[in-house]
Motif scaffolding. Sequence first.
Motif, PDB file in Angstrom:
ATOM      1  N   SER A 102       0.855  -1.184   0.000  1.00 48.09           N
ATOM      2  CA  SER A 102       0.000   0.000   0.000  1.00 48.09           C
ATOM      3  C   SER A 102       0.892   1.236   0.000  1.00 48.09           C
ATOM      4  O   SER A 102       1.974   1.230   0.562  1.00 48.09           O
ATOM      5  CB  SER A 102      -0.920   0.000   1.219  1.00 48.09           C
ATOM      6  N   ARG A 154      -6.648   4.980   0.658  1.00 40.43           N
ATOM      7  CA  ARG A 154      -5.937   3.993  -0.151  1.00 40.43           C
ATOM      8  C   ARG A 154      -6.820   3.643  -1.343  1.00 40.43           C
ATOM      9  O   ARG A 154      -8.007   3.451  -1.220  1.00 40.43           O
ATOM     10  CB  ARG A 154      -5.684   2.732   0.672  1.00 40.43           C
ATOM     11  N   SER A 169      -3.859   5.055   3.560  1.00 36.55           N
ATOM     12  CA  SER A 169      -2.431   4.824   3.336  1.00 36.55           C
ATOM     13  C   SER A 169      -1.654   5.089   4.619  1.00 36.55           C
ATOM     14  O   SER A 169      -2.009   5.975   5.396  1.00 36.55           O
ATOM     15  CB  SER A 169      -1.894   5.745   2.237  1.00 36.55           C
TER      16      SER A 169
END
Length: 127
Positions: A28, A126, A104
């Motif tokens: 990620s 994300r 994130s």
Amino acid sequence: MTVRMKWMPGLWIACLLVTSASCFGQASPTTSTQQRAENLSGVVYSADADGTKHVMSDVIVAECLSGFRNCVMETKTDAEGQFSVSSKQNTRVHYLQFLSPGWSESQVTVRLTKDAGRLSVTLVARY
């Protein structure tokens, strides 16, 4: 039939390895920033596309060693997005990591200086 049965476990293992490798290969995104602050307390936000900020509760705040190694959870943000870390490290530079599902990872290098104010961290969704 015995040949198939003999190779079947090997096939399953190969499939599992390929599947797990593809999952682990998808890292990620991480946002890294540097801030100056008077202490290790502040607030965590998310931001809409128009710039509107929203406080984020239950964000994990971890303190790490240099290079964001060996991170240890210190606290979580409260209902108003506030956090405060009581560091055991006697340094002027600290490494904080902020984690929340669906967002994130954020890594913030904090340099402690007088009259610098509080930390303000914005997490990014994300994709």
